[in-house]
Design an enzyme around this catalytic site. Structure first.
Site, mmCIF file in Angstrom:
data_model
loop_
_atom_site.group_PDB
_atom_site.id
_atom_site.type_symbol
_atom_site.label_atom_id
_atom_site.label_comp_id
_atom_site.label_asym_id
_atom_site.label_seq_id
_atom_site.Cartn_x
_atom_site.Cartn_y
_atom_site.Cartn_z
ATOM 1 N N HIS A 1 0.838 -1.225 0.000
ATOM 2 C CA HIS A 1 0.000 0.000 0.000
ATOM 3 C C HIS A 1 0.865 1.265 0.000
ATOM 4 O O HIS A 1 0.426 2.310 0.462
ATOM 5 C CB HIS A 1 -0.941 0.047 1.200
ATOM 6 N N SER B 1 15.878 21.572 -16.115
ATOM 7 C CA SER B 1 14.698 22.399 -16.354
ATOM 8 C C SER B 1 15.144 23.700 -17.000
ATOM 9 O O SER B 1 16.217 24.219 -16.690
ATOM 10 C CB SER B 1 14.007 22.679 -15.018
ATOM 11 N N LYS C 1 16.955 21.728 -10.833
ATOM 12 C CA LYS C 1 16.269 20.477 -11.182
ATOM 13 C C LYS C 1 17.159 19.474 -11.911
ATOM 14 O O LYS C 1 17.978 19.825 -12.741
ATOM 15 C CB LYS C 1 15.050 20.775 -12.081
ATOM 16 N N GLU D 1 10.449 8.423 -16.762
ATOM 17 C CA GLU D 1 9.105 8.988 -16.976
ATOM 18 C C GLU D 1 8.595 8.650 -18.373
ATOM 19 O O GLU D 1 7.444 8.275 -18.566
ATOM 20 C CB GLU D 1 9.127 10.509 -16.796
ATOM 21 N N LYS E 1 0.324 -2.985 -39.722
ATOM 22 C CA LYS E 1 1.770 -2.756 -39.772
ATOM 23 C C LYS E 1 2.302 -1.645 -38.894
ATOM 24 O O LYS E 1 3.264 -1.840 -38.141
ATOM 25 C CB LYS E 1 2.200 -2.495 -41.215
HETATM 26 N N1 ARG Z 1 -0.254 -3.729 -48.900
HETATM 27 C C1 ARG Z 1 -1.103 -4.833 -48.646
HETATM 28 C C2 ARG Z 1 -1.181 -5.090 -47.133
HETATM 29 O O1 ARG Z 1 -0.334 -4.618 -46.463
HETATM 30 C C3 ARG Z 1 -0.620 -6.060 -49.312
HETATM 31 C C4 ARG Z 1 -1.671 -7.052 -49.641
HETATM 32 C C5 ARG Z 1 -2.583 -6.474 -50.656
HETATM 33 N N2 ARG Z 1 -3.526 -7.392 -51.123
HETATM 34 C C6 ARG Z 1 -4.613 -7.058 -51.806
HETATM 35 N N3 ARG Z 1 -5.394 -7.995 -52.157
HETATM 36 N N4 ARG Z 1 -4.892 -5.804 -52.037
HETATM 37 O O2 ARG Z 1 -2.065 -5.745 -46.629
#
Ligand code: ARG
Length: 461
Positions: free
Chosen positions: A156, A277, A283, A290, A325
């Site tokens: 705690h 700072s 500081k 952080e 991605k």
């Molecule tokens: N740039 C696309 C992705 O990252 C690749 C696959 C694209 N496929 C398609 N059928 N348009 O998913």
């Protein structure tokens, strides 16, 4: 420039659409994996007699030369070619002529992109396991020096019982060990090959998926082509593991922030890991821990983002999947950057032993030991707890700590007290006495430290 898929179209793509749907700005990070996947694919096409050996040789030469150029930053990618796959295919055709167009026989960008992602994440996962190892080494190097350094242990955030500083640090070692183990385990599933699943349903060509999988070092192939092209579980798994790992980093960072404050003064971070700072000259701010704590938010965000993207997607490939991605790249980069900083920051911090010790000698964190003392003399623990509670209250009211009371005062509460309580109450003895397995007792901590060192020497968790 005409599209690689332009045959069916009568109009140019709207420029905003082109920009909106393109992924090349970020998926160019997959260039090397894409080439690696293509090399395995074309090798397979040749070995199955789907394209002639001389074409295979030409395509391989072309891909190898593009790989050189990528490594030397000699290529420029174009939005018109939408993504890394079509950019590289275009370069190949430019490099070796129309025969380059044979590379895409029996595959689709759908199994291609999935393959790239598996390859990328496999490399990064191994990299991150290595980086975690460095942090564990830093923890061990500090722990070795501080088995007998005593500080308050908290529950705690209230002083609870004194503990060994090495014990506290090693708690993080085990968290990281589990993170490593999870990453290692995830490699089993990262190592499934989607290549050869085609767009969604497989292909009419007599391909050998095991062959290309083996070329790429995958352990097995997805048994279902629909699953192969639409599965992003392996990325989700990575993002989940990353979130847990980042949470661990964040908890440790929070402690470093607290410990380096004026209020605690338990550690001092090296100057090279702090900033000043612009207005307050005195500081020295713990910006690094952080920020590590702060960056945890984006890592969780990337997990929730992808979970949300995937929820409700019908089989098989959908363009939504392209959104897998950036979050993944961001998490990989955030983790790598964080772990790289954490190791030297831990290694270079100064531990202020005296301040830690001062803290434990000015509190009531040895009260449990008094209760255990009475319990050891046969008084039921519950009763002993009550008696010690009253002694603590008495001490607080008289502005004293437990070591300041006289034997006479103790005896007013129980006749079971004897002279040896003053030894029992010494912080060092309080810590040493917790000698149960996994406890903070010094000899237990030594055992634990040796176990940790052994784990670290063992390459695979
Ligand atoms: N740039 C696309 C992705 O990252 C690749 C696959 C694209 N496929 C398609 N059928 N348009 O998913």
């Amino acid at each position: 420039m005409s599209k690689l898929w332009g045959g069916r179209f009568t109009k140019e793509t709207n420029q905003l659409v082109e920009k909106f749907t393109a992924s090349i700005e970020f998926d160019q990070k997959l260039a090397l994996e894409d080439i690696e996947g293509s090399l395995a694919h074309v090798e397979m096409l040749g070995s199955c007699g789907i394209i002639p050996a001389k074409d295979v040789e030409q395509i391989k030469k072309g891909l190898t030369s593009i790989r050189e150029k990528v490594l030397n930053h000699e290529v420029s990618f174009s939005v018109e070619d939408e993504d890394i796959h079509m950019n590289i295919e275009r370069m190949l055709i430019e490099e070796i002529g129309p025969v380059g167009g044979k590379l895409h026989t029996g595959r689709s960008r759908n199994d291609q992109v999935a393959t790239d992602m598996h390859l990328y994440l496999r490399n990064q996962t191994k990299e991150i396991i290595e980086l975690i190892r460095f942090v564990q080494e830093a923890i061990i190097s500090q722990a070795k020096q501080h088995v007998e350094t005593i500080l308050p242990g908290y529950t705690h955030l209230q002083r609870a019982q004194p503990i060994s500083f090495a014990h506290h640090l090693l708690a993080y070692f085990w968290m990281l060990e589990r993170d490593k183990e999870r990453l290692q385990d995830s490699l089993k599933r990262i190592n499934w090959s989607p290549l050869g699943a085609g767009a969604l349903a497989g292909t009419t060509f007599p391909i050998d998926r095991q062959f290309s999988a083996k070329q790429l070092g995958f352990e097995t192939v997805y048994p279902n082509s629909l699953d192969a092209v639409s599965d992003r579980d392996f990325i989700l798994e990575f993002l989940s593991i990353a979130s847990i790992l980042m949470m661990h980093i964040s908890r440790l960072s929070e402690e470093l922030v607290l410990w380096s404050s004026q209020e605690f003064q338990f550690v001092e971070l090296d100057d090279s890991f702090c900033t000043g700072s612009s207005i307050m000259p005195q500081k020295k701010n713990p910006d690094v821990p952080e920020l590590l704590r702060g960056k945890t938010g984006r890592v969780y965000g990337n997990l929730i983002g992808l979970l949300t993207t995937l929820k409700g997607l019908p089989l098989a490939y959908n363009k939504d999947l392209q959104e897998d991605k950036e979050g993944m790249f961001d998490t990989v980069e955030t983790l790598a950057g964080s772990l790289q900083l954490l190791a030297p920051m831990i290694e270079t911090m100064t531990v202020k032993r005296e301040n830690m010790y001062k803290a434990v000698s000015q509190d009531y964190s040895n009260a449990t030991d008094l209760a255990d003392y009475l319990a050891g003399k046969g008084i039921p623990f519950r009763e002993a707890h009550e008696i010690i509670g009253r002694i603590v209250l008495y001490a607080i009211q008289h502005d004293k700590y437990l070591l300041d009371l006289s034997l006479g005062e103790y005896r007013n509460f129980s006749g079971a007290f004897e002279e040896d309580i003053f030894e029992v109450l010494q912080p060092k003895n309080v810590v040493a006495a917790r000698n149960s397995y996994g406890g903070t007792g010094f000899s237990q901590v030594e055992t634990q430290l040796n176990l940790a060192i052994e784990k670290l020497e063992n390459k695979f968790p």
